[in-house]
Design an enzyme around this catalytic site. Structure first.
Site, PDB file in Angstrom:
ATOM      1  CD  GLU A 470      -2.333  -1.717   2.481  1.00 23.44           C
ATOM      2  OE1 GLU A 470      -2.548  -0.454   3.437  1.00 23.44           O
ATOM      3  OE2 GLU A 470      -2.851  -2.752   2.605  1.00 23.44           O
ATOM      4  CD  GLU A 562      -3.821  -6.312   3.826  1.00 25.15           C
ATOM      5  OE1 GLU A 562      -4.530  -5.329   4.428  1.00 25.15           O
ATOM      6  OE2 GLU A 562      -2.580  -6.118   4.241  1.00 25.15           O
TER       7      GLU A 562
END
Length: 623
Positions: A470, A562
């Site tokens: 991320e 995720e």
């Protein structure tokens, strides 16, 4: 009924175990000593999903202060999961209007199909509505899922999606139902000469009523402009969040959310505030072109030519399954004996095929302050049962760069020193040679993690390795100084682990969440996206899947690395949105205490996914 190839082995091993860990592991998704359970609905690639928001709105902006440390940091698709809002009776407008086949009042806009690459918009919209309907039913196949053999063809594994007749309808924003403080303004650049603005308040909502002629997949196009900067706002279909659309600053552009499953009849499409501050011209509903099967034709091998045979086997298994099946995954600090795995098995009778773990507590700055981990042991244990292992790394900044004291929630800052807010570490200065002490520190950290990866290799465990995740969000220090520093760090880590420490058991999973942060095909094997759409939002997130598939110039495997709630596998199959795997985060996303929690994914949906013939569980792995 699925056959259980490893059930007796798994049950026997669990009965023989000395017992599950009684102590409560600190959840690696937040790195906080305490947590809260606020309901979150978050926005795309902008603000951590720790941001506390109301149940009916998404996160406010990239600069908002984060709060709940129990939720993971990823934020890639916003959606509300509360019941549909009651629209305040502020504006009484007519039903949706159709588009005249003329270019006289059409604005010059650009089109974005789940990416930021713009193309010129067509100036004429089709207005013919077909009245025929087609029955949509999930195809029944005779494929027996004893094992997920990679030799099964796509045609055998997945039914052909139903094709709706060609259809396109435009709905002007000024003709929709408005709530809150939304207003209609004149704008000569808009298709009807008017627009709706500004989406300042959480109460601001616009609702379109659309009539769909036949069951099928439809593209939703949103023509809008951001006010002051780039913006993202939420889309709800019949009260359920299906993602976000993007608005470019100061210019009306079209953003396409592709392949949304809709049945024949009347539907509600609502837009609610996420970042807000947006002007809306129209939406358009059109028959979807769909995702081509060619997307799943991945020919590239591993980036590391010296990858171990077992690692190559795993990669080829995932590659050959890609587009046919989705591998089930679950983050669980305690491995197969942990709360999340146990709760899933209690509800479905199945175990996830993939175990997600974290290298966080092997980081030297954490070890020096008393942290410890048995994640490598859990991974070896799970691999011996035939499972697949994936690791991320919440990389704490070096000790000398950590801020002292506690954060705003009273937690010691060192515990969350992977967050930008808790450290003074400047990775740009490290990578350009200005900070030689920082360079020595990251070398030390990489060396320590390499030792753990070598332990796994010695045990014959290949790893889906997902470092620097991320990055484009900026909430982690490795992404806080921009794309250039991030890419340099990625390449440096790749070269250190591959060539210096000879970690030949790694499959490199890029999870930077943006095309311009992509380090290059020679350093990446698989592309991952982290998506937390809210509670019980079962969309397969086709827009993000499509966007991620375009990061590379060649076909790469794309995985949901995720997620908060699960997606509806039936919708994914129908829309040909076949993520290579999903990997649900731990804690509140699955359990409340030791019991399964339906807050994010209801039991019926959990069963539907885990017992689907298109989802690979632990007993079905064959690699």
């Amino acid at each position: 009924m699925k056959k259980r190839l490893l059930s007796l082995l798994i049950v026997s091993a669990m009965l023989a175990a000395t017992g599950c860990a009684a102590d409560e592991h600190i959840s690696s998704d937040a790195g906080a000593a305490s947590s809260s359970s606020s309901s979150t609905a978050v926005s795309t690639t902008a603000a951590p999903s720790e941001l506390t928001t109301s149940a009916s709105t998404a996160a406010t902006s990239a600069s908002a202060a984060d709060t709940s440390e129990s939720a993971p940091e990823a934020t890639t698709t916003a959606a509300t999961t509360a019941a549909p809002q009651e629209l305040p009776e502020t504006t009484d407008t007519t039903s949706a209007t159709t588009v005249a086949a003329t270019t006289a009042t059409q604005p010059t806009v650009t089109t974005t199909a789940a990416t930021t690459t713009a193309t010129t918009k067509a100036t004429t919209a089709t207005t013919t509505i077909k009245t025929t309907t087609t029955t949509s039913a999930k195809a029944t196949t005779t494929t027996t899922a004893t094992t997920s053999s990679a030799t099964t063809t796509a045609a055998q594994a997945r039914p052909e999606p139903e094709e709706a007749e060609s259809f396109s309808m435009r709905y002007e924003a000024e003709a929709a139902k408005l709530g809150g403080g939304l207003s209609i303004s004149d704008n000569g650049a808009c298709s009807g000469g008017k627009m709706v603005e500004k989406f300042e308040s959480d109460r601001d909502v616009i609702e379109f009523t659309v009539d769909i002629p036949a069951n099928g997949m439809y593209d939703l196009t949103f023509c809008s402009a951001g006010i002051g900067s780039y913006k993202e706002n939420n889309i709800l279909l019949d009260g359920g969040g299906i993602g976000v659309f993007q608005s470019q600053n100061g210019v009306f552009t079209e953003y396409v959310v592709p392949s949304v499953s809709m049945t024949a009849g009347r539907h509600s499409i609502r837009i609610t505030k996420s970042w807000g501050w947006m002007q809306l011209d129209y939406i358009q509903v059109s028959t979807a072109e769909g995702i081509d099967d060619e997307l799943y034709e991945v020919t590239a091998g591993l980036a590391n030519e010296n990858a171990s045979p077992r690692t190559v086997d795993l990669y080829e298994y995932i590659r050959d399954s890609y587009g046919k099946y989705v591998i089930s995954g679950q983050v669980c600090d305690d491995g197969i004996y942990g709360r999340e795995f146990t709760a899933i098995h209690d509800v479905t009778g199945e175990y996830p095929a993939m175990l997600g773990l974290d290298m966080m507590d092997y980081t030297p700055s954490r070890v020096a302050l008393g942290a410890g981990s048995d994640a490598v042991d859990r991974a070896i244990e799970f691999s011996k049962m035939g499972g697949i292992v994936t690791f991320c790394w919440h990389w704490n900044a070096p000790t000398e760069y950590m801020k002292s004291g506690n954060d705003e929630n009273g937690n010691p800052r060192w515990w969350g020193a992977f967050y930008t807010r808790n450290t003074n570490f400047d990775i740009a200065k490290v990578m350009n040679g200005q900070d030689t002490a920082g360079k020595a520190a990251i070398d030390r950290d990489i060396e320590e993690i390499a030792k753990q990866l070598n332990r796994l290799e010695d045990a014959g465990v290949p790893v889906l390795w997902r470092p620097l995740h991320e990055g484009s969000g900026g909430w982690f220090w490795w992404g806080a100084k921009g794309a250039d520093a991030y890419k340099k760090l990625w390449v440096y880590m790749y070269e250190q682990l591959t060539y210096k420490y000879e970690c030949n058991n790694l499959i490199w999973v890029y999870n930077g969440q943006a095309a311009d942060w992509y380090p290059g095909d020679e350093y990446v094997d698989i592309i991952g996206e982290d998506i937390y759409p809210g509670e019980r939002v079962y969309s397969p997130q086709t827009a993000k899947f499509t966007e991620a598939s375009e990061y590379s110039g060649e076909n790469k495997i794309v995985a949901l690395t995720e997620n908060g709630c699960l997606f509806d596998i039936e919708q994914a199959v129908q829309g040909n949105t076949m993520w290579a795997w999903f990997n649900t985060w731990c804690g509140e996303f699955v359990v409340n205490g030791s019991a399964y929690s339906e807050r994010y994914t209801e039991k019926d949906m959990l069963k539907k996914v885990y017992t689907s013939e298109y989802v690979i569980t632990l007993d079905e792995l064959d690699w």
